[in-house]
Design a protein around this motif. Structure first.
Motif: not given
Length: 159
Positions: A47, A63, A65, A116, A120, A126, A128, A141
């Motif tokens: 992300v 945020l 993908h 977001v 997600i 995820i 990040i 997430p």
């Protein structure tokens, strides 16, 4: 190599969040494709943290993908402003405290709504940014909802 202690890591520890740190060799302009390749994970689960600015000079965090882009037009429509565009690296750095390529939504200097991409939250895990170039953290997430002022959006478009 020891994991960096960044404002993002301090924030996650303060909130007692479980995370798994992942260091990789930062490549200029490599983006999420390069980090996903080095970590051996799907780019869709990496992300990216993007800083946008409205036509009224209000900054916001998005945020998305790693394998998608943000439709600025749809984002502006969603938040009810005339337009949004990516913030300049200088303004993003000044408002977040992070350098481009190392921006995390955790531990930023200013309070900003975090928009977001809704899908997600459908992922199990995820990856990040942990607040430094070449440093990602793996989290659930749902942590985003528990620790940040989140608003879900559907503004992603295929790369």
């Amino acid at each position: 190599m020891d994991n960096p202690i960044t404002p993002a890591i301090r924030f996650l520890r303060e909130k007692k969040v479980d995370f798994v740190p992942h260091l990789y060799d930062y490549v200029e302009k490599g983006g999420t494709r390069e980090s996903a390749r080095q970590l051996g994970v799907d780019e869709h689960a990496v992300v990216k943290t993007l800083i946008f600015e409205t036509n009224g000079k209000k900054l916001l965090v998005v945020l998305m993908h790693g394998d998608r882009q943000v439709s600025a037009k749809n984002l502006a429509r969603h938040i009810g402003v005339k337009s949004v565009e990516p913030a300049t690296p200088d303004r993003a750095n000044r408002w977040t405290g992070y350098l481009v390529g190392g921006t995390s939504p955790f531990g930023i200097r200013s309070t900003m709504t975090v928009y977001v991409e809704k899908s997600i939250f459908a992922l199990d895990k995820i990856y990040i940014n942990g607040g430094k170039r070449g440093f990602l953290v793996a989290i659930d997430p749902e942590i985003l909802k528990q620790t940040l002022p989140v608003e879900q959006v559907e503004v992603g478009i295929e790369n």
